[in-house]
Design a protein around this motif. Structure first.
Motif, PDB file in Angstrom:
ATOM      1  N   UNK A  24       0.749  -1.223  -0.113  1.00 52.12           N
ATOM      2  CA  UNK A  24       0.024   0.072   0.041  1.00 52.12           C
ATOM      3  C   UNK A  24       0.807   1.224   0.256  1.00 52.12           C
ATOM      4  N   UNK A  25       0.632   1.914  -1.116  1.00 50.96           N
ATOM      5  CA  UNK A  25       1.764   3.250  -0.997  1.00 50.96           C
ATOM      6  C   UNK A  25       0.530   4.403  -0.723  1.00 50.96           C
ATOM      7  N   UNK A  26       1.144   5.116   0.271  1.00 52.75           N
ATOM      8  CA  UNK A  26       0.521   6.528   0.562  1.00 52.75           C
ATOM      9  C   UNK A  26       1.292   7.665   0.446  1.00 52.75           C
ATOM     10  N   UNK A  27       0.987   8.506  -0.475  1.00 53.24           N
ATOM     11  CA  UNK A  27       1.453   9.712  -0.770  1.00 53.24           C
ATOM     12  C   UNK A  27       3.082   9.198  -1.360  1.00 53.24           C
ATOM     13  N   UNK A  28       2.983   8.225  -1.972  1.00 54.97           N
ATOM     14  CA  UNK A  28       4.336   7.854  -2.708  1.00 54.97           C
ATOM     15  C   UNK A  28       5.227   7.025  -2.055  1.00 54.97           C
ATOM     16  N   UNK A  29       4.804   6.863  -0.819  1.00 55.73           N
ATOM     17  CA  UNK A  29       5.944   6.102   0.092  1.00 55.73           C
ATOM     18  C   UNK A  29       4.911   4.709   0.665  1.00 55.73           C
ATOM     19  N   UNK A  30       5.695   3.577   0.966  1.00 48.61           N
ATOM     20  CA  UNK A  30       4.973   2.274   1.245  1.00 48.61           C
ATOM     21  C   UNK A  30       4.714   2.239   2.821  1.00 48.61           C
ATOM     22  N   UNK A  31       3.550   2.189   2.927  1.00 43.75           N
ATOM     23  CA  UNK A  31       2.953   2.466   4.431  1.00 43.75           C
ATOM     24  C   UNK A  31       1.922   1.254   4.776  1.00 43.75           C
ATOM     25  N   UNK A  32       2.105   0.172   4.079  1.00 46.48           N
ATOM     26  CA  UNK A  32       1.279  -0.897   4.347  1.00 46.48           C
ATOM     27  C   UNK A  32       1.297  -2.159   3.358  1.00 46.48           C
ATOM     28  N   UNK A  33       1.007  -3.350   3.609  1.00 47.36           N
ATOM     29  CA  UNK A  33       0.770  -4.470   2.752  1.00 47.36           C
ATOM     30  C   UNK A  33      -0.738  -4.811   2.718  1.00 47.36           C
ATOM     31  N   UNK A  34      -1.147  -5.630   1.680  1.00 46.67           N
ATOM     32  CA  UNK A  34      -2.437  -6.305   1.326  1.00 46.67           C
ATOM     33  C   UNK A  34      -2.270  -7.509   0.721  1.00 46.67           C
ATOM     34  N   UNK A  35      -3.223  -8.276   0.855  1.00 46.26           N
ATOM     35  CA  UNK A  35      -3.398  -9.513   0.273  1.00 46.26           C
ATOM     36  C   UNK A  35      -4.611  -9.862  -0.414  1.00 46.26           C
ATOM     37  N   UNK A  36      -5.002 -10.409  -1.353  1.00 42.48           N
ATOM     38  CA  UNK A  36      -6.238 -10.814  -1.863  1.00 42.48           C
ATOM     39  C   UNK A  36      -6.450 -12.325  -1.924  1.00 42.48           C
ATOM     40  N   UNK A  37      -7.420 -12.756  -1.716  1.00 44.77           N
ATOM     41  CA  UNK A  37      -8.009 -14.202  -1.589  1.00 44.77           C
ATOM     42  C   UNK A  37      -9.330 -14.376  -2.656  1.00 44.77           C
ATOM     43  N   UNK A  38      -9.139 -14.887  -3.691  1.00 45.52           N
ATOM     44  CA  UNK A  38     -10.570 -15.128  -4.346  1.00 45.52           C
ATOM     45  C   UNK A  38     -11.181 -16.239  -4.403  1.00 45.52           C
ATOM     46  N   UNK A  39     -12.546 -16.201  -4.374  1.00 49.40           N
ATOM     47  CA  UNK A  39     -13.381 -17.575  -4.176  1.00 49.40           C
ATOM     48  C   UNK A  39     -14.634 -17.125  -5.090  1.00 49.40           C
ATOM     49  N   UNK A  40     -14.654 -17.726  -6.423  1.00 46.86           N
ATOM     50  CA  UNK A  40     -15.624 -17.444  -7.585  1.00 46.86           C
ATOM     51  C   UNK A  40     -15.532 -15.932  -7.888  1.00 46.86           C
ATOM     52  N   UNK A  41     -16.528 -15.288  -7.642  1.00 42.69           N
ATOM     53  CA  UNK A  41     -16.792 -13.907  -8.169  1.00 42.69           C
ATOM     54  C   UNK A  41     -16.345 -12.881  -6.831  1.00 42.69           C
ATOM     55  N   UNK A  42     -15.841 -13.477  -5.840  1.00 38.51           N
ATOM     56  CA  UNK A  42     -15.650 -12.822  -4.571  1.00 38.51           C
ATOM     57  C   UNK A  42     -14.122 -12.637  -4.440  1.00 38.51           C
ATOM     58  N   UNK A  43     -13.867 -11.581  -4.299  1.00 37.12           N
ATOM     59  CA  UNK A  43     -12.435 -11.117  -3.885  1.00 37.12           C
ATOM     60  C   UNK A  43     -12.200 -10.468  -2.446  1.00 37.12           C
ATOM     61  N   UNK A  44     -11.662 -11.143  -1.894  1.00 41.15           N
ATOM     62  CA  UNK A  44     -11.405 -10.976  -0.207  1.00 41.15           C
ATOM     63  C   UNK A  44     -10.007 -10.163  -0.035  1.00 41.15           C
ATOM     64  N   UNK A  45      -9.999  -8.977   0.122  1.00 37.39           N
ATOM     65  CA  UNK A  45      -8.766  -7.991   0.437  1.00 37.39           C
ATOM     66  C   UNK A  45      -8.614  -7.665   1.390  1.00 37.39           C
TER      67      UNK A  45
END
Length: 385
Positions: free
Chosen positions: A320-341
């Motif tokens: 996760x980039x906030x104002x051009x700087x790395x300030x977090x992580x994210x992850x996605x998990x898909x199940x069919x048409x659902x995307x859990x972020x």
């Protein structure tokens, strides 16, 4: 090498310029996938879904099918080996310059474990001949190389994914950066390879010296201000070699400082930077903004230096980039048409930032043709190898 007053930039100003150049300050309304990849100075594409998302998040209305069409139908993008011998998407129109430049950089010492320089040349020539008019799987290419060189090329000497690869595969990256090989559209689950000349009739790598100058300018356009050490890390080449290239193009460069440290920009970029960095962006694995961006200590400040880097290497985590700087992580998990972020922020966020984070998660879902649901929490998955 300074020859006049040295302009000073803040790190925030540098971030503002890079975000704008990468179409991350605001997505482009008009740029094509190839135009976006050119602005990124190549899109890392070992993980194709990540490469597609890198492109899609920079263009308004660009879909996955648009990126795939640019690759396999229009031929405006090429998937091949790029900086550091890693798989990249590159604009087809620039492939001659890329291969002319990358074919001239110092080879990685690890290549010598499996092949002599002469053997490498033989294999690259065999690959070029085999793929001139054909699109082959790795197994088919293996047989074609052995027929042109000898059984020694297929000796299983390279450890890879709990098996041993044949000797010739140590030269695949070299074949790519010399313009002898690029990826084909695939055959079922099997990857295929083809010669760039099938896409670009009359293709040949550009002459080395002007191509290296072109590559330096393209890099500084996307990632300047930068130092020879930054450029060397991006290409995985010796710093002394990179310093020599900067010296050779002194007339095109201007020296500046960033947070008190000397760096270089193109002379045309040595003016004022009035913009301020802003916005939240979800960037996928190996996004070029963080892989090529330097210096690491400013781009990955504080806890990001341990949570979002893998032994100092960038790109192994979606960030996760906030104002051009790395300030977090994210992850996605898909199940069919659902995307859990799941999003993990390294610092408290206000209501407006959380709203923008939710909009960006929705944008990821739209690109991936799924219904996204955002949850704030700890991201505990391992980094991508």
């Amino acid at each position: 090498m300074a020859d006049g007053p040295v302009r000073e930039y803040s790190w925030a100003q540098v971030c503002a310029r890079r975000l704008e150049r990468h179409w991350l300050a605001a997505p482009s309304q008009t740029a094509t996938p190839a135009g976006i990849v050119r602005a990124m100075c190549g899109a890392h594409a070992q993980v194709m879904q990540a490469a597609e998302l890198s492109v899609g998040m920079r263009g308004a209305g660009i879909s996955r099918s648009d990126v795939r069409k640019a690759l396999w139908d229009d031929g405006t993008l090429v998937r091949t080996f790029g900086p550091r011998g890693t798989v990249h998407l590159l604009p087809a129109a620039d492939l001659s310059q890329w291969t002319g430049a990358l074919g001239a950089v110092p080879s990685h010492p690890a290549l010598g474990q499996f092949l002599t320089p002469g053997q490498t040349d033989q294999i690259v020539a065999a690959i070029a001949d085999a793929l001139r008019d054909s699109e082959l799987t790795a197994d088919e290419l293996n047989d074609a190389i052995v027929a042109r060189t000898g059984a020694w090329a297929a000796e299983p000497v390279m450890p890879a994914f709990q098996t041993m690869w044949p000797r010739w595969r140590a030269a695949m990256g070299t074949a790519g950066i010399r313009g002898a090989l690029s990826f084909g559209a695939g055959r079922g689950r099997a990857s295929t390879y083809r010669g760039p000349g099938q896409l670009l009739p009359g293709f040949r790598p550009a002459d080395a010296a002007p191509a290296l100058g072109w590559l330096l300018r393209a890099y500084l356009q996307a990632y300047g201000p930068a130092t020879p050490a930054h450029f060397a890390r991006w290409l995985a080449v010796p710093r002394e070699w990179a310093s020599g290239l900067f010296d050779a193009h002194r007339g095109e460069l201007a020296q500046v400082t960033v947070a008190g440290t000397l760096a270089w920009v193109l002379r045309s970029d040595a003016g004022d930077i009035a913009a301020e960095p802003s916005g939240i962006r979800l960037l996928p694995y190996f996004d070029s903004y963080v892989v090529a961006g330097q210096p690491r200590n400013l781009l990955f400040p504080g806890v990001a230096s341990t949570r979002a880097l893998a032994r100092g290497q960038a790109g192994n985590y979606p960030v996760i980039v906030i104002d051009g700087v790395v300030r977090g992580l994210w992850h996605q998990r898909r199940s069919g048409k659902k995307l859990e972020i799941t999003a993990e922020l390294f610092q408290p966020a206000g209501a407006s930032q959380l709203e923008e984070l939710a909009r960006q998660a929705e944008r990821v879902g739209t690109f991936l043709q799924a219904e996204a649901r955002l949850t704030l929490g700890t991201v505990d998955v391992r980094g991508h190898a």
